[in-house]
Design a protein around this motif. Structure first.
Motif, PDB file in Angstrom:
ATOM      1  N   GLN A  75       9.991  50.826   3.066  1.00 22.04           N
ATOM      2  CA  GLN A  75      11.364  50.539   2.919  1.00 22.04           C
ATOM      3  C   GLN A  75      11.809  50.548   3.265  1.00 22.04           C
ATOM      4  OE1 GLN A  75      12.257  50.929  -1.626  1.00 22.04           O
ATOM      5  NE2 GLN A  75       9.112  51.031  -1.888  1.00 22.04           N
ATOM      6  N   GLY A  76      13.470  49.779   3.859  1.00 21.69           N
ATOM      7  CA  GLY A  76      14.453  50.215   4.366  1.00 21.69           C
ATOM      8  C   GLY A  76      14.460  51.017   5.743  1.00 21.69           C
ATOM      9  N   THR A  79      10.213  51.098   7.424  1.00 19.90           N
ATOM     10  CA  THR A  79       9.572  50.155   7.744  1.00 19.90           C
ATOM     11  C   THR A  79       9.347  49.600   8.797  1.00 19.90           C
ATOM     12  OG1 THR A  79      11.492  48.462   5.484  1.00 19.90           O
ATOM     13  CG2 THR A  79       9.781  47.621   7.298  1.00 19.90           C
ATOM     14  N   ARG A 142       7.023  43.812  -8.197  1.00 16.60           N
ATOM     15  CA  ARG A 142       7.611  44.846  -7.214  1.00 16.60           C
ATOM     16  C   ARG A 142       8.636  43.381  -6.222  1.00 16.60           C
ATOM     17  NH1 ARG A 142       6.345  50.049  -5.159  1.00 16.60           N
ATOM     18  NH2 ARG A 142       7.596  49.693  -3.521  1.00 16.60           N
ATOM     19  N   GLU A 143       9.989  43.616  -5.585  1.00 15.23           N
ATOM     20  CA  GLU A 143      10.278  43.078  -4.139  1.00 15.23           C
ATOM     21  C   GLU A 143       9.065  42.576  -3.425  1.00 15.23           C
ATOM     22  OE1 GLU A 143      13.075  41.381  -5.035  1.00 15.23           O
ATOM     23  OE2 GLU A 143      12.724  42.074  -6.915  1.00 15.23           O
ATOM     24  N   TRP A 145       6.908  41.983  -0.453  1.00 15.94           N
ATOM     25  CA  TRP A 145       7.009  42.502   0.806  1.00 15.94           C
ATOM     26  C   TRP A 145       8.155  44.735   0.585  1.00 15.94           C
ATOM     27  CZ3 TRP A 145       4.392  39.867   3.544  1.00 15.94           C
ATOM     28  CH2 TRP A 145       4.865  38.240   3.959  1.00 15.94           C
ATOM     29  N   ALA A 146       7.963  44.711  -0.550  1.00 11.32           N
ATOM     30  CA  ALA A 146       8.422  45.788  -0.860  1.00 11.32           C
ATOM     31  C   ALA A 146       7.089  47.240  -1.018  1.00 11.32           C
ATOM     32  CB  ALA A 146       9.367  46.205  -1.714  1.00 11.32           C
ATOM     33  N   GLY A 148       5.138  50.560  -0.088  1.00  9.49           N
ATOM     34  CA  GLY A 148       5.208  52.077  -0.258  1.00  9.49           C
ATOM     35  C   GLY A 148       3.779  52.441  -0.514  1.00  9.49           C
ATOM     36  N   VAL A 387      12.220  41.022   6.222  1.00  9.56           N
ATOM     37  CA  VAL A 387      12.872  41.824   5.004  1.00  9.56           C
ATOM     38  C   VAL A 387      14.306  41.723   4.112  1.00  9.56           C
ATOM     39  CG1 VAL A 387      10.815  43.526   5.617  1.00  9.56           C
ATOM     40  CG2 VAL A 387      13.259  44.143   6.401  1.00  9.56           C
TER      41      VAL A 387
END
Length: 430
Positions: A75-76, A79, A142-143, A145-146, A148, A387
């Motif tokens: 994420q963020g 990625t 979850r959103e 493509w998010a 983890g 994303v």
């Protein structure tokens, strides 16, 4: 409106890739699409060198590859982008794909690459990978493509082949050079056979030792594996997965026993069942029933290489329609031609009722920054979505030096390119 195109009346006349402006009767295309009916992929010019070893996409020295799929992970700012790509073993070319293909894993900080090889995810024989993120059983939504590293998402990797070729078979694959197959009449696993009706070549022994095309998929909690194999409980050639936010799971197939007379069909199940390794198919719908000769309309030809996706409230399917790749984008704009190119496109408002576009979504010509054009075969379409915006960002395809035949004897080197989209392709008006 374009002089050869009647005014639009509904969004379907814009192929659900844009909005119809009434009463003007003109389509306003979403990012990633262009043309009077929003039927053409809006691809930016490429800066990659010609020929061989493209600056973007995936390339290994003296090694052929044949398209793949990409998932973002993390994420963020953390990625990263993970490519699962068909790679041909022993420095051979595409001719050996049925006996000598593996699925390689590569990574890049950018969706457009270049991608650096990390490992072999699925051994021989396996090819045509498509990856999708599934919500693990018991986890909250979850959103898209998010993903983890905490294990709350599962990667499902679909492909053809069983990934279980015997070591003795692998050891006796063709030993080739420079990513091109060198037939060897003394090696029973490397004899060249040319089809009398088509002129296409393949390795003669593929029917005996090659992929059994058993229908499996693999699950892992990380792009790095380890991968666990599960049966699909049906046949599905060239599987193309789509996991929806409501928990529904769709799998497009270029031929499936659930729809024997169907060229492209879609199986319907649940993502939770897929993530648990226990597929249960609840419905099956035919998108294209054509197995006919390479002529338009494209719902009547043998579409292959499906890529299924959901964008801005509609369902879409890209295919390789096995037609000549044809004219480039500028010629399309000048002539207003329809039915020219090798990229099929179907669209649906509900995922059940589909329409095929009369316009090729893409062709075999890659326009370069310097103004040159590179006419090559183009198959295995895949779109990487941003994303940040959820719109198309990168178009991933398999390319071949052997054009239009992708597997001519002695010239079957192939590679994988990643081409950026742009918001509006500069069409040349007549």
């Amino acid at each position: 409106p374009h002089p050869t195109q009647p005014p639009c009346l509904t969004d379907e006349h814009c192929q659900l890739n844009g909005r119809c402006s009434v009463p003007a009767g003109e389509c306003t295309c979403f990012p990633g699409w262009t043309g009077p009916t929003c039927g053409r992929l809006a691809l930016a010019r490429s800066a990659r060198p010609i020929p061989r070893y493209p600056a973007s996409g995936y390339s290994q020295p003296s090694t052929s590859s044949w398209g793949g799929s990409v998932i973002p992970w993390g994420q963020g700012t953390s990625t990263s982008y993970h490519l699962f790509v068909t790679e041909l073993t022993n420095h051979c070319g595409l001719t050996v794909w049925e006996t000598g293909s593996v699925i390689a894993h590569a990574v890049s900080p950018s969706a457009a690459g270049p991608y650096t090889r990390v490992s072999t995810s699925i051994p021989a024989t396996s090819s045509n990978p498509q990856a999708v993120l599934l919500r693990a059983v018991g986890q909250p939504p979850r959103e898209q493509w998010a993903a983890g590293e905490d294990g709350s998402d599962v990667i499902a990797l679909f492909h053809i082949g069983d990934g279980a070729a015997a070591p003795s078979v692998i050891a006796n694959f063709c030993n080739c050079t420079n990513g091109t197959t060198v037939p060897n009449a003394t090696n029973p696993n490397c004899r060249l056979h040319v089809e009398s009706h088509s002129g296409e070549s393949h390795i003669e022994s593929h029917d005996e030792i090659g992929s059994s095309r058993q229908d499996y998929y693999h699950l892992a909690g990380s792009p790095n594996g380890p991968w666990e194999r599960f049966g699909l409980q049906t046949t599905c050639n060239n599987p193309a997965p789509l996991a929806l936010a409501n928990g529904t799971f769709l799998l497009a197939c270029h031929g499936t026993s659930a729809l024997p007379s169907c060229s492209i069909g879609v199986l319907v199940g649940l993502s939770a069942d897929m993530a648990a390794g226990r597929p249960s198919w609840r419905d099956a719908r035919c998108i294209s029933d054509g197995w006919g000769p390479p002529t338009w309309p494209t719902d009547q030809v043998a579409n292959e290489d499906p890529f299924l996706y959901y964008h801005r409230g509609s369902f879409h399917l890209l295919t390789h329609n096995q037609l000549p790749c044809g004219l480039n984008s500028s010629e399309y704009a000048l002539h207003g031609s329809v039915g020219t190119g090798c990229g099929g496109h179907a669209f649906s408002a509900n995922g059940l009722d589909w329409s095929f576009s009369p316009v090729a979504a893409y062709d075999g010509v890659e326009d370069l920054v310097g103004g040159e054009s590179a006419p090559m075969a183009r198959e295995r379409p895949w779109v990487v979505f941003s994303v940040e915006t959820g719109d198309p960002e990168v178009f991933l395809t398999a390319r071949s030096e052997g054009w239009p035949n992708v597997m001519p004897a002695g010239s079957d080197y192939t590679f994988t390119t990643a081409q950026l989209f742009q918001d509006d392709y500069p069409l040349v008006q007549p």
